[in-house]
Design a protein around this motif. Structure first.
Motif, short mmCIF file in Angstrom:
data_model
loop_
_atom_site.label_atom_id
_atom_site.label_comp_id
_atom_site.label_asym_id
_atom_site.label_seq_id
_atom_site.Cartn_x
_atom_site.Cartn_y
_atom_site.Cartn_z
N THR A 51 15.71 41.22 1.87
CA THR A 51 15.12 40.10 2.61
C THR A 51 13.88 39.59 1.89
O THR A 51 13.67 38.39 1.75
N GLY A 88 14.80 37.50 -1.01
CA GLY A 88 15.21 36.17 -0.54
C GLY A 88 14.00 35.32 -0.21
O GLY A 88 13.93 34.14 -0.56
N THR A 89 13.02 35.95 0.46
CA THR A 89 11.80 35.23 0.82
C THR A 89 11.08 34.74 -0.42
O THR A 89 10.61 33.60 -0.48
N GLY A 118 14.68 32.30 8.17
CA GLY A 118 14.40 32.28 6.74
C GLY A 118 13.21 31.41 6.41
O GLY A 118 12.30 31.82 5.68
N ASN A 178 10.07 33.06 7.54
CA ASN A 178 9.66 34.12 6.62
C ASN A 178 8.96 33.57 5.39
O ASN A 178 7.97 34.13 4.91
#
Lengths: 313, 293
Positions: free
Chosen positions: A6, A9-10, B127, B130
Motif C-alpha cells: 500500500t 502505491g501511495t 487511495g 492516502n
C-alpha cells in the motif's frame, strides 16, 4: 507485507500528484523563471527553450522522464544555488533530521510526564494545569513563539547563535547545538501537546482495565504499577502519535527553519518557491513525502512488533 | 452544517438538543464566548464598522503606543493596529470557514460514498486520501498556495485540499459500521434508493462526528492561514493578515511591542476558542469521553 505494498502505491500516487500540481498547471517554468522578462521572448525563442527543457513533449512523456531521472538520482538543478537538487538535499536533509530528532525528544520528555501527571488525578487542579499547558502548545503558532523568543533574546540578552552562518554538527558541535536549541524548543513545545493528550487518554484507558485492578489487588507497588503496568501498555498509542509528529516535522519545520535561518529541507522548498524554481520544489516535495510515507510505515511496523494483539490479526 | 442535519426531523432535534449541552461544559462555554466575540469582531469589520481604514497610512502618528484614540496603537506607517487586527481576523475567519466548508463537503461526501458503496469507489477514494495524507500538512498547503495566483480564495482552496482526507477518514469508518446496522438493511429491503438511505439514515448519524471535526479543523485552518501569510504566501499586501502583521512586527518588537502582541494574541485567542469549542462538542457528543473529563 500488504502494508508495504500500500505504501508503495501511495508513493506512486504522490509522484503523480506532485507532478500534476507543479507541472501541468497553466503557465510553465520558462515563463515563471523569466518573470516579467518572459514577455520579451520571441515565439521562436520560446519554442527553442521549450524544446530544450522537454516541455514540448506530451505530459506523460515528461512525467516518465522526470521519474526516470529521480530514480537514477537526478533530481534536477537549481540555477540560483548553482547546485544539483541532490546535492542541496544531501546538505539540507541532515539539518532537518537533526532538528526533528531533538524536537521529538524534547516533546516526549515534556508530553509524556505531563500527560501522566494530568491523568494521575482527573478533574483536579493537576489535570487542569496539564490541560492548559497542552492547550497552549496546540494554540500558540510556532511562528509567533519563535519570533517572540528570538527578538526578545537577541535584543535583551544578545543571544542569537543563529545570526552567523549555520554550523554543522561535525564542524562545530557546540555552536550547532546552540543553534538547534531554540528552534527545537519551539517545535518540541508544540508537539508536546498532542503527545500529552494522547498519553493522558491512553493512561486513563489502561488504568480502568481489569488487569490493573488485579495487579493492585495482589500488591504491586504503586510506582511499579504506574510505570511498568500502566505506562508500558499505554505506550503504543503514544509511539504512534510520536511517529506521526516526527513525520510532520520533516515538512512542518519550514516556518521555524525560516525564522532561525536553518538551511533545512523545508527552507529548501520555500527558497525554491521564492525563486520560482519549480524543479527544485517538485523534487524536494517528493523527497519529503516519500520520507513521510517511510516514517509512517516504520511506525506502523514498530507498532506491530510491540503489540501482540495487532500481530495476531 | 445545517444542510447535513436537516434530512430527518428527529435526528435533527436530538443533535440540536445535544448542542445546547455545550453550555454546561466549561471548555465549551469559554470556547463559545471567545469564538462568538471574535465572530462579532469579524462581522463588524465585514460591514465596515472599523475605527480607521486598516490600510490607510498616516505618517503623523507612526508607532504610537496604545491609547484611547488608537486602542492597540499604530504601526510603522501610522496604520491603526486595532483596525488592522479586526480586518485580519475577518479575513482569517473567512479563509478558514471557506476552506473547512469545502473540505467538509468534498471529504464527507467522498468518505460516505466510499464507506457506503465500498468496492472500486472505496479503493479510489481511499487511495486519493492516502496520497494526500502522505504530505506534511503545512508543506502541502504551501506548495499548493505557491502555484496559484494569490488571493484569499485560492489560499482557502489550498488549505481545503489538506483537510479533505481528514474528513474522508473520519466519516468512512463509521459509515462502514452503520451500513451493516439492521435499520439500514431494513431500508434497503423495502426498496429505498441508496442515495435516500445515505442522506436520510446515514448522514444524520454521523453529524456529531462531523460537527466536532469541523470545529477542530477550523482551529488548524486558522493556524495554517496565519503561517502561510507569515511566510509571505498569504493574501498580498497591504491586505491586513494576522500572520503577516506578526512578520512585519519582528523588527519593531523592542520599540513597539504592541504591533506583535495584538495580532499574536488574537490568533492565539481564536485558536484557543476553537479548540475549546471542539473539545466541548466532543464531550457533549461522545459519552465515552464524558466519563473522563
Amino acid at each position: 507485507m500488504r502494508r508495504t505494498l500500500t505504501s508503495l502505491g501511495t508513493v506512486c500516487g504522490v509522484a503523480v500528484f506532485v507532478f500534476v500540481m507543479l507541472r501541468a498547471l497553466p503557465g510553465n517554468q520558462i515563463i515563471a523563471g523569466f518573470g516579467t522578462e518572459a514577455a520579451a521572448l520571441t515565439p521562436a525563442q520560446r519554442t527553442a527553450l521549450e524544446a530544450y527543457y522537454g516541455l514540448d513533449k506530451p505530459l506523460i512523456v515528461q512525467f516518465f522522464t522526470w521519474i526516470g531521472g529521480v530514480v537514477t538520482g537526478n533530481l534536477g538543478y537549481s540555477a540560483s544555488a548553482n547546485h544539483s537538487v541532490l546535492e542541496l538535499t544531501a546538505h539540507s536533509l541532515p539539518v532537518t533530521l537533526e532538528l526533528a530528532l531533538i524536537s521529538i525528544v524534547i516533546a516526549f520528555l515534556i508530553g509524556v510526564p505531563l500527560g501522566m501527571f494530568s491523568a494521575s488525578k482527573p478533574d483536579s487542579i493537576r489535570d487542569a494545569t496539564g490541560q492548559v499547558i497542552g492547550l497552549a502548545g496546540l494554540s500558540i503558532p510556532s511562528f509567533l513563539l519563535a519570533t517572540a523568543l528570538l527578538s526578545w533574546l537577541s535584543s535583551s540578552l544578545g543571544f542569537n547563535p543563529n545570526g552567523a552562518g549555520y554550523a554543522t554538527l561535525t564542524e562545530n558541535p557546540e555552536l550547532n547545538l546552540k543553534q538547534m536549541l531554540l528552534p527545537a524548543l519551539v517545535l518540541g513545545f508544540g508537539i508536546a501537546a498532542p503527545i500529552m493528550r494522547t498519553t493522558r487518554t491512553a493512561v486513563l484507558d489502561v488504568r480502568s482495565l481489569d488487569f490493573v485492578r488485579t495487579a493492585r489487588a495482589k500488591g504491586v507497588p504503586p510506582r511499579r504499577l504506574q510505570f511498568v503496568h500502566v505506562l508500558g501498555n499505554a505506550l503504543l498509542p503514544i509511539i504512534t502519535m510520536t511517529g506521526l509528529q516526527f513525520g510532520y516535522l520533516l515538512g512542518g519545520a519550514v516556518v521555524v527553519e525560516q525564522i532561525f535561518s536553518l538551511p533545512g529541507i523545508g527552507r529548501q522548498v520555500l527558497i525554491g518557491i521564492q525563486h520560482k524554481e519549480y524543479a527544485v520544489v517538485q523534487s524536494t516535495v517528493l523527497v519529503i513525502a516519500v520520507l513521510f510515507v517511510i516514517v509512517n510505515l516504520v511506525t506502523d511496523l514498530l507498532y506491530r512488533m510491540i503489540d501482540p494483539r495487532v500481530r495476531a490479526e | 452544517m445545517t444542510a447535513i442535519m436537516t434530512p430527518t426531523a428527529t435526528a435533527d432535534s436530538t443533535v440540536l438538543r445535544r448542542l445546547l449541552l455545550i453550555f454546561r461544559s466549561r471548555s465549551g462555554l469559554i470556547g463559545t464566548i471567545l469564538v462568538g466575540l471574535l465572530l462579532l469582531f469579524s462581522l463588524a469589520s465585514a460591514f465596515g464598522l472599523l475605527p480607521y481604514d486598516p490600510i490607510a497610512q498616516n505618517p503623523a502618528v507612526r508607532l504610537r503606543a496604545p491609547s484611547g484614540g488608537h486602542l492597540f496603537g499604530t504601526d510603522q506607517f501610522g496604520r491603526d493596529v486595532f483596525s488592522r487586527v479586526m480586518s485580519g481576523t475577518a479575513s482569517s475567519m473567512l479563509i478558514a470557514v471557506v476552506a473547512v466548508g469545502f473540505a467538509t463537503l468534498v471529504g464527507t461526501l467522498s468518505g460516505v460514498t466510499a464507506g457506503f458503496f465500498r468496492g472500486p469507489s472505496d479503493g479510489a477514494i481511499s487511495g486519493v486520501a492516502n496520497v494526500l495524507f502522505a504530505f506534511p500538512p503545512l508543506l502541502l498547503a504551501l506548495s499548493l498556495a505557491s502555484v496559484f495566483a494569490r488571493n484569499w480564495f485560492t489560499i482557502a482552496i489550498a488549505i481545503a485540499v489538506v483537510y479533505v482526507p481528514i474528513f474522508i477518514r473520519v466519516t468512512r469508518g463509521p459509515v462502514l459500521a452503520l451500513r451493516e446496522m439492521d435499520y439500514v438493511r431494513a431500508a434497503t429491503s423495502i426498496g429505498q434508493r441508496p442515495s435516500a438511505i445515505m442522506f436520510r439514515h446515514v448522514l444524520p448519524n454521523i453529524a456529531p462526528i462531523i460537527i466536532v471535526q469541523v470545529t477542530l479543523s477550523l482551529s488548524w485552518a486558522v493556524l495554517t492561514e496565519a503561517s502561510l501569510s507569515f511566510l509571505g504566501l498569504g493574501a498580498p499586501p497591504p491586505t491586513a493578515s494576522l500572520g503577516s502583521m506578526v512578520y512585519e512586527a519582528r523588527a519593531l518588537v523592542t520599540v513597539a511591542p504592541w504591533t506583535m502582541v495584538a495580532p499574536g494574541a488574537i490568533v492565539v485567542l481564536l485558536v484557543v476558542g476553537l479548540n475549546l469549542l471542539g473539545d466541548g462538542l466532543r464531550d457533549v457528543f461522545d459519552p465515552r469521553n464524558r466519563g473522563n473529563q
